[in-house]
Design a protein around this motif. Structure first.
Motif, PDB file in Angstrom:
ATOM      1  N   GLY A 427       0.962  -1.161  -0.059  1.00 55.10           N
ATOM      2  CA  GLY A 427       0.102   0.199  -0.030  1.00 55.10           C
ATOM      3  C   GLY A 427       0.709   1.334  -0.026  1.00 55.10           C
ATOM      4  N   ILE A 428       1.965   1.309   0.625  1.00 48.19           N
ATOM      5  CA  ILE A 428       2.641   2.220   0.574  1.00 48.19           C
ATOM      6  C   ILE A 428       3.681   2.336  -0.701  1.00 48.19           C
ATOM      7  N   VAL A 429       4.127   1.268  -1.276  1.00 44.79           N
ATOM      8  CA  VAL A 429       4.574   1.303  -2.570  1.00 44.79           C
ATOM      9  C   VAL A 429       3.677   1.841  -3.826  1.00 44.79           C
ATOM     10  N   ILE A 430       2.546   1.303  -3.564  1.00 47.58           N
ATOM     11  CA  ILE A 430       1.602   2.327  -4.626  1.00 47.58           C
ATOM     12  C   ILE A 430       1.040   3.435  -4.107  1.00 47.58           C
ATOM     13  N   GLY A 431       0.927   3.614  -2.814  1.00 45.09           N
ATOM     14  CA  GLY A 431       0.131   4.993  -2.597  1.00 45.09           C
ATOM     15  C   GLY A 431       1.265   6.080  -2.759  1.00 45.09           C
ATOM     16  N   ILE A 432       2.497   6.290  -2.486  1.00 46.17           N
ATOM     17  CA  ILE A 432       3.270   7.248  -2.530  1.00 46.17           C
ATOM     18  C   ILE A 432       3.346   7.792  -3.992  1.00 46.17           C
ATOM     19  N   PRO A 433       3.493   6.801  -5.108  1.00 39.90           N
ATOM     20  CA  PRO A 433       3.647   7.322  -6.642  1.00 39.90           C
ATOM     21  C   PRO A 433       2.135   8.114  -7.067  1.00 39.90           C
ATOM     22  N   VAL A 434       1.324   7.394  -6.347  1.00 40.36           N
ATOM     23  CA  VAL A 434      -0.041   8.042  -6.835  1.00 40.36           C
ATOM     24  C   VAL A 434      -0.460   9.281  -6.162  1.00 40.36           C
ATOM     25  N   THR A 435      -0.019   9.154  -4.677  1.00 41.98           N
ATOM     26  CA  THR A 435      -0.328  10.580  -4.062  1.00 41.98           C
ATOM     27  C   THR A 435       0.536  11.707  -4.781  1.00 41.98           C
ATOM     28  N   ILE A 436       1.732  11.601  -5.269  1.00 40.77           N
ATOM     29  CA  ILE A 436       2.579  12.344  -5.908  1.00 40.77           C
ATOM     30  C   ILE A 436       2.055  12.750  -7.043  1.00 40.77           C
ATOM     31  N   ALA A 437       1.455  11.797  -7.993  1.00 42.48           N
ATOM     32  CA  ALA A 437       1.134  11.992  -9.237  1.00 42.48           C
ATOM     33  C   ALA A 437      -0.291  12.809  -9.378  1.00 42.48           C
ATOM     34  N   VAL A 438      -1.398  12.328  -8.493  1.00 44.32           N
ATOM     35  CA  VAL A 438      -2.610  13.034  -8.251  1.00 44.32           C
ATOM     36  C   VAL A 438      -2.461  14.544  -7.965  1.00 44.32           C
ATOM     37  N   THR A 439      -1.487  14.883  -6.663  1.00 40.50           N
ATOM     38  CA  THR A 439      -1.440  16.109  -6.202  1.00 40.50           C
ATOM     39  C   THR A 439      -0.713  16.754  -7.582  1.00 40.50           C
ATOM     40  N   PHE A 440       0.462  16.637  -8.031  1.00 41.50           N
ATOM     41  CA  PHE A 440       1.079  17.340  -9.213  1.00 41.50           C
ATOM     42  C   PHE A 440       0.011  17.554 -10.469  1.00 41.50           C
ATOM     43  N   LEU A 441      -0.462  16.520 -10.642  1.00 38.07           N
ATOM     44  CA  LEU A 441      -1.521  16.798 -11.784  1.00 38.07           C
ATOM     45  C   LEU A 441      -2.716  17.879 -11.639  1.00 38.07           C
ATOM     46  N   ILE A 442      -3.083  17.615 -10.267  1.00 37.27           N
ATOM     47  CA  ILE A 442      -4.512  18.724 -10.000  1.00 37.27           C
ATOM     48  C   ILE A 442      -3.613  20.115 -10.176  1.00 37.27           C
ATOM     49  N   VAL A 443      -2.535  20.354  -9.640  1.00 39.38           N
ATOM     50  CA  VAL A 443      -1.894  21.607  -9.495  1.00 39.38           C
ATOM     51  C   VAL A 443      -1.499  21.947 -10.878  1.00 39.38           C
ATOM     52  N   PHE A 444      -1.031  20.988 -11.898  1.00 40.07           N
ATOM     53  CA  PHE A 444      -0.542  21.492 -13.116  1.00 40.07           C
ATOM     54  C   PHE A 444      -1.757  21.877 -13.968  1.00 40.07           C
ATOM     55  N   PHE A 445      -2.907  21.186 -13.854  1.00 39.25           N
ATOM     56  CA  PHE A 445      -4.131  21.506 -14.677  1.00 39.25           C
ATOM     57  C   PHE A 445      -4.705  22.719 -14.120  1.00 39.25           C
ATOM     58  N   GLY A 446      -4.199  23.223 -12.957  1.00 36.35           N
ATOM     59  CA  GLY A 446      -4.908  24.511 -12.500  1.00 36.35           C
ATOM     60  C   GLY A 446      -4.025  25.428 -12.484  1.00 36.35           C
ATOM     61  N   ARG A 447      -2.894  25.392 -13.272  1.00 39.18           N
ATOM     62  CA  ARG A 447      -1.735  26.301 -13.264  1.00 39.18           C
ATOM     63  C   ARG A 447      -2.114  27.984 -13.522  1.00 39.18           C
TER      64      ARG A 447
END
Length: 458
Positions: A427-447
């Motif tokens: 869950g940590i192995v999957i959760g960390i990259p997903v968390t980073i990706a989701v957070t980054f993408l939302i900021v990017f699309f709201g840039r």
């Protein structure tokens, strides 16, 4: 502006004669003031190096980030010599009488838990490195080197009642050494060694049962005991003549408190903590996805309101009861979301000042200190706050579904990930990259909203 200049400016705007007590946590100066209306908050906010100001739980908090320790040291040099940093003076916060029971509870827990953080943070980081060395095969489990590092990283957790006894005594305004004596009773070898033996406990006068319970790493029993101690000790101090008080006050206090503590207060606190931990686990099992999302998403708001320290009691209790904390794993996801959000801002912002600020906050965040990111970047932009909450929530949902946990009381950071190795680690192995990706993408699309806000401010 140097740290010394910043300390002087803050004290000038707070009011040197207006300070009743002052302490600090990882990122904030925490003032107890005689009159909060005398503070020039706007001028404090405008100071270079101040990330924000909050008035929470009877404390006036100036958020400084990683430099808070150095500023605090300089502040101590210019404070009145009779002012202590451990407890409040005779003055009371302006809103003392207007606080409800929950605000008072949060203030009490914060004032007891925060002073114990330095050894907890230090031990947690060492524990994280120890797990890292073992995971990569650089140190053998059970070797002399391992045991020494484990001792260094674990002693403050094992003897946690002693740390809390001191801060609880300061909070409840009672004798610190009497409080330490109560912690010693909880950790006495007869109690600890009696666990698992033929006898379930001791018997006082054949009537009162003193059960054998492992109070190491516990939180509630010692806080509860010191609270009652404050009343008992004060009673004898007031009732016994001064000539006899030095001898009979501590003697009678211990004679009464230790049996009551071991027979009633400590077991009551211990089982209360056990039931709280069991209740949290039940809720997590009832709907892991929803519970994980809520905990992961709301963590930034807990930090913002200063109530995140109260969660430390539950986290520690989970570790003590079950050997690991699922909430700790969810906190990891929120930490990575709070660290990734300013990193994303670094790439999308066109403001040089925000780029520098966000990059520094991101580095600090990945190392476990997220408040600079929260106050200087995340709360500044609505889309970034949304990204942080959603990213942390999605990550928390993933860790909860897989049953991930944190198996040692560590400071959540990129360095302490090995402390989560165990059941549910996927869950940590999957959760960390997903968390980073989701957070980054939302900021990017709201840039565009970020860029527009930067342009407007410039």
């Amino acid at each position: 502006m140097t740290n010394k200049e910043l300390a002087k400016q803050i004290l000038d705007y707070v009011g040197k004669d207006n300070v009743s007590a002052v302490t600090h946590c990882i990122t904030r100066l925490r003032f107890t003031l005689l009159d909060e209306t005398k503070v020039d908050t706007e001028k404090i906010k405008a100071l270079d190096g101040v990330l924000g100001v909050q008035n929470k739980a009877g404390q006036y908090q100036v958020i400084l980030g990683n430099k808070v320790g150095k500023v605090f040291n300089d502040l101590q040099e210019i404070l009145p010599p009779d002012l202590t940093v451990a407890s409040a003076g005779e003055g009371k916060p302006a809103d003392k009488q207007n606080k409800n029971w929950f605000a008072k509870l949060m203030e009490t827990l914060s004032s007891i838990l925060i002073p114990s953080l330095p050894p907890i943070i230090g031990g947690g980081m060492i524990k994280g490195f120890l797990f890292t060395f073992w995971y990569f095969g650089w140190i053998e489990w059970g070797s002399n080197g391992f045991e020494i590092l484990n001792l260094i990283s674990d002693c403050m957790f094992y003897f946690y009642p002693f740390l809390l006894a001191v801060s609880a005594a300061k909070r409840f305004k009672t004798n610190e050494y009497m409080a330490l004596a109560l912690a010693g009773a909880l950790m006495y070898p007869t109690i600890i060694n009696g666990l698992g033996g033929e006898s379930a406990g001791l018997s006082l006068f054949g009537i009162i049962s003193l059960p054998f319970i492992d109070y190491s790493s516990s939180v509630i029993p010692i806080i509860f005991s010191v609270w009652i101690l404050s009343y008992v000790y004060r009673f004898f101090v007031q009732k016994i003549p001064d000539l006899l008080s030095t001898i009979f006050t501590p003697m009678l206090t211990l004679f009464i408190m230790v049996p009551i503590q071991l027979a009633i207060l400590a077991p009551l606190g211990f089982y209360a903590g056990e039931y709280v931990a069991a209740g949290i686990n039940w809720l997590l099992q009832l709907s892991p996805a929803i519970a994980g999302f809520i905990i992961g998403a709301t963590r930034p708001f807990l930090v913002f309101t200063g109530t995140h320290h109260a969660m430390r009691v539950i986290v520690q209790q989970q570790i003590s009861s079950f050997g690991g904390t699922t909430i700790g794993a969810m906190n990891y996801m929120s930490v990575f979301a709070q660290a990734t959000a300013p990193l994303a801002v670094y790439f999308v912002s066109r403001s040089r000042k925000m780029k520098d600020l966000s990059l520094s906050a991101a580095v600090s965040g990945y190392l476990g200190v997220t408040e600079p990111a929260l106050y200087s970047v995340i709360l500044k932009y609505k889309i970034v706050l949304i990204a942080t909450a959603v990213g942390g929530g999605v990550g928390g949902m993933i860790t909860s579904i897989f049953g991930a946990a944190e198996y040692a009381m560590v400071m959540s950071s990129i360095l302490t990930i090995p402390a989560t190795i165990g059941e549910g680690f996927i869950g940590i192995v999957i959760g960390i990259p997903v968390t980073i990706a989701v957070t980054f993408l939302i900021v990017f699309f709201g840039r565009k909203s970020i860029q527009a806000q930067d342009a407007q401010e410039n």
